[in-house]
Design a protein around this motif. Structure first.
Motif, PDB file in Angstrom:
ATOM      1  N   LEU A  66      55.452  23.697  63.616  1.00  0.00           N
ATOM      2  CA  LEU A  66      54.248  24.476  63.286  1.00  0.00           C
ATOM      3  C   LEU A  66      53.230  23.604  62.556  1.00  0.00           C
ATOM      4  N   ASP A  69      51.581  21.242  64.932  1.00  0.00           N
ATOM      5  CA  ASP A  69      50.558  21.900  65.750  1.00  0.00           C
ATOM      6  C   ASP A  69      49.313  22.186  64.914  1.00  0.00           C
ATOM      7  N   ARG A  71      48.193  20.611  62.351  1.00  0.00           N
ATOM      8  CA  ARG A  71      47.466  19.364  62.099  1.00  0.00           C
ATOM      9  C   ARG A  71      46.614  18.986  63.306  1.00  0.00           C
ATOM     10  N   ASP A  72      47.202  19.067  64.506  1.00  0.00           N
ATOM     11  CA  ASP A  72      46.445  18.692  65.701  1.00  0.00           C
ATOM     12  C   ASP A  72      45.286  19.651  65.948  1.00  0.00           C
ATOM     13  N   TRP A  73      45.543  20.941  65.762  1.00  0.00           N
ATOM     14  CA  TRP A  73      44.482  21.921  66.023  1.00  0.00           C
ATOM     15  C   TRP A  73      43.317  21.742  65.055  1.00  0.00           C
ATOM     16  N   VAL A  75      42.606  18.922  62.937  1.00  0.00           N
ATOM     17  CA  VAL A  75      41.959  17.607  62.911  1.00  0.00           C
ATOM     18  C   VAL A  75      41.339  17.269  64.259  1.00  0.00           C
ATOM     19  N   ARG A  76      42.059  17.539  65.329  1.00  0.00           N
ATOM     20  CA  ARG A  76      41.575  17.062  66.628  1.00  0.00           C
ATOM     21  C   ARG A  76      40.717  18.090  67.349  1.00  0.00           C
ATOM     22  N   ASP A  77      41.061  19.373  67.243  1.00  0.00           N
ATOM     23  CA  ASP A  77      40.289  20.388  67.967  1.00  0.00           C
ATOM     24  C   ASP A  77      39.241  21.072  67.092  1.00  0.00           C
ATOM     25  N   GLY A  78      39.367  20.921  65.774  1.00  0.00           N
ATOM     26  CA  GLY A  78      38.407  21.551  64.870  1.00  0.00           C
ATOM     27  C   GLY A  78      38.586  23.055  64.738  1.00  0.00           C
ATOM     28  N   ASN A  79      39.745  23.567  65.151  1.00  0.00           N
ATOM     29  CA  ASN A  79      40.018  25.000  64.959  1.00  0.00           C
ATOM     30  C   ASN A  79      40.775  25.181  63.654  1.00  0.00           C
ATOM     31  N   THR A  80      40.353  26.123  62.832  1.00  0.00           N
ATOM     32  CA  THR A  80      40.988  26.245  61.518  1.00  0.00           C
ATOM     33  C   THR A  80      41.700  27.573  61.305  1.00  0.00           C
ATOM     34  N   ILE A  81      41.577  28.502  62.244  1.00  0.00           N
ATOM     35  CA  ILE A  81      42.167  29.829  62.042  1.00  0.00           C
ATOM     36  C   ILE A  81      43.397  29.996  62.928  1.00  0.00           C
ATOM     37  N   TYR A  82      44.495  30.427  62.307  1.00  0.00           N
ATOM     38  CA  TYR A  82      45.749  30.650  63.020  1.00  0.00           C
ATOM     39  C   TYR A  82      46.033  32.149  63.066  1.00  0.00           C
ATOM     40  N   MET A  92      44.479  27.330  58.616  1.00  0.00           N
ATOM     41  CA  MET A  92      45.528  26.321  58.790  1.00  0.00           C
ATOM     42  C   MET A  92      45.287  25.165  57.838  1.00  0.00           C
ATOM     43  N   HIS A 126      48.479  13.961  51.100  1.00  0.00           N
ATOM     44  CA  HIS A 126      48.199  15.326  50.658  1.00  0.00           C
ATOM     45  C   HIS A 126      48.601  15.495  49.201  1.00  0.00           C
TER      46      HIS A 126
ATOM     47  N   GLN B  37      46.953  30.654  69.935  1.00  0.00           N
ATOM     48  CA  GLN B  37      47.026  31.260  68.615  1.00  0.00           C
ATOM     49  C   GLN B  37      46.056  30.659  67.612  1.00  0.00           C
ATOM     50  N   SER B  39      41.989  29.392  66.601  1.00  0.00           N
ATOM     51  CA  SER B  39      40.597  29.611  66.966  1.00  0.00           C
ATOM     52  C   SER B  39      39.686  29.047  65.892  1.00  0.00           C
ATOM     53  N   PHE B 140      38.028   9.311  66.900  1.00  0.00           N
ATOM     54  CA  PHE B 140      37.629   9.906  68.173  1.00  0.00           C
ATOM     55  C   PHE B 140      36.368  10.728  67.955  1.00  0.00           C
ATOM     56  N   ARG B 142      34.477  14.114  68.358  1.00  0.00           N
ATOM     57  CA  ARG B 142      34.748  15.527  68.621  1.00  0.00           C
ATOM     58  C   ARG B 142      33.789  16.033  69.679  1.00  0.00           C
TER      59      ARG B 142
END
Lengths: 134, 271
Positions: A66, A69, A71-73, A75-82, A92, A126, B37, B39, B140, B142
């Motif tokens: 978890l 996942d 961390r990747d979401w 840092v890499r995707d810029g999504n912060t809400i789980y 997150m 951290h 899950q 967003s 990278f 974004r």
């Protein structure tokens, strides 16, 4: 038996070397890890709200996946809400979400990680919550 | 009991098919955590490509620059290393005209421009050379907003990006930054770094996600309030024709650092 004396001495030295760690360190079992979730932040919550982002069984088994996942979401995707299985949403963040409740890193994280000799490098960067030294 | 060749082959092929099916089913059941899950935060500030305009005339004194730099460095736990200039960590810093805009020097240019401290930060290029050379994709671009990001988890400290960046925007942690941080002032909401990674300005991605402007832009607003001017740092979407940044770019004469290299820097300067 040829060279019986030498063989016997050799055997004794060999057995001594092999059993040395057990004799020296003793064979007492290490205390079983007992992670604590009784932080003031958790105790403050109403009994019903005392839930982690996912079920206890899931977190026990999959927390590393978890966190990976998350961390990747972030840092890499810029999504912060789980959104968890129940539809509740969380930000997150290890430092700002996980450790806000689990403010007892030494009793929550390290307890099991030390027992299993796992050394996650989270805390190289951290910042862990400040704990009172007791 | 003997099994003839035909029956044996039937059993083997059936069990193969069943076991492949079984593995696939178990595998799909195991995956509780799915990509659907996660967003974006509804309060996050978004843009196609973030950009910044630095209006030099709005910075009156040395301490005005200092305030922007301190705001950035304090909110990101950037260590203050002074004993060796090569070990310095800078996300934001000042530079003289000849270093900021080389190839454009002129001995007859007014003295004040020669010694003006230009505020520098990562240019968040359109075509970043640091990203091209990174062997692990630790740095990278974004796709969502054009920020040139650092994934500290992946950085192996090879420093190719430092050689690749023509702006000197990257700093390497030659030593553990921990002892150079003031524990009383550290930001508990942002991580530190460890020895052996490269770091730079990330355009406050963590603040943007919360709906806040970058720390330096906020500091520039405070300075402007004190000086009685408009803010010296203007932040906005370069691809939105109605954004504040685009309005200024369409009205004022601006320059960028080393545009001839083709990296497409997103930081503009008004002198």
């Amino acid at each position: 038996m040829y060279n019986g004396g030498k063989i016997l001495i050799g055997l004794i030295i060999f057995v001594g070397l092999v059993t040395f760690p057990f004799l020296y360190g003793g064979v007492k079992a290490t205390a079983k890890p007992d992670p604590k979730i009784d932080t003031p932040e958790i105790l403050k919550m109403a009994e019903k709200e005392r839930k982690c982002v996912e079920s206890k069984a899931f977190m026990k088994k999959e927390h590393m996946q978890l966190l990976n996942d998350w961390r990747d979401w972030v840092v890499r995707d810029g999504n912060t809400i789980y959104t968890n299985a129940e539809g509740k949403t969380f930000t997150m963040s290890l430092q700002n979400t996980c450790m806000k409740c689990h403010s007892n890193k030494s009793k929550f994280c390290d307890e099991c990680h030390n027992y299993t000799a796992v050394k996650p490098y989270c805390w190289d960067c951290h910042i862990a919550p400040k704990e009172k030294k007791s | 009991m003997s099994v003839n060749r035909r029956d044996f082959l039937k059993i083997v092929s059936m069990s193969t098919i069943l076991s492949i099916g079984g593995v696939a089913t178990v595998g799909s059941l195991k995956n509780h955590v799915e990509a659907s899950q996660n967003s974006k935060s509804p309060t996050a500030l978004t843009a196609k490509r973030w950009a910044m305009v630095v209006d030099m005339s709005k910075f009156k004194a040395e301490e005005d620059y200092r305030k922007c730099i301190d705001a950035c460095h304090l909110s990101h736990n950037v260590p203050h290393i002074t004993d060796n200039p090569k070990h310095e960590i800078k996300w934001m810093w000042t530079e003289t005209y000849e270093h900021a805009f080389p190839g454009n020097e002129d001995v007859y240019r007014a003295e004040k421009f020669q010694h003006m401290p230009f505020l520098m930060l990562c240019n968040h290029c359109e075509n970043p050379s640091c990203v091209r050379v990174c062997p692990t994709q630790a740095t990278f671009k974004r796709k969502s907003d054009g920020i040139v990001m650092m994934d500290m988890h992946r950085c192996i400290g090879c420093r190719f990006c430092m050689a690749g960046c023509p702006y000197g925007a990257r700093s390497f942690n030659f030593k553990n930054p921990g002892p150079f941080l003031d524990e009383a002032k550290e930001n508990p909401e942002f991580p530190k770094r460890m020895k052996g990674v490269v770091e730079k300005c990330t355009l406050c991605y963590e603040r943007l996600a919360k709906g806040l402007l970058p720390a330096c832009v906020e500091a520039a607003k405070e300075i402007a309030a004190k000086n009685g001017t408009t803010p010296g740092l203007i932040f906005g979407d370069l691809e939105d024709p109605n954004s504040e940044v685009r309005k200024i770019l369409s009205e004022r004469f601006t320059i960028r650092r080393k545009p001839e290299l083709g990296t497409g820097p997103s930081v503009y300067y008004i002198i």
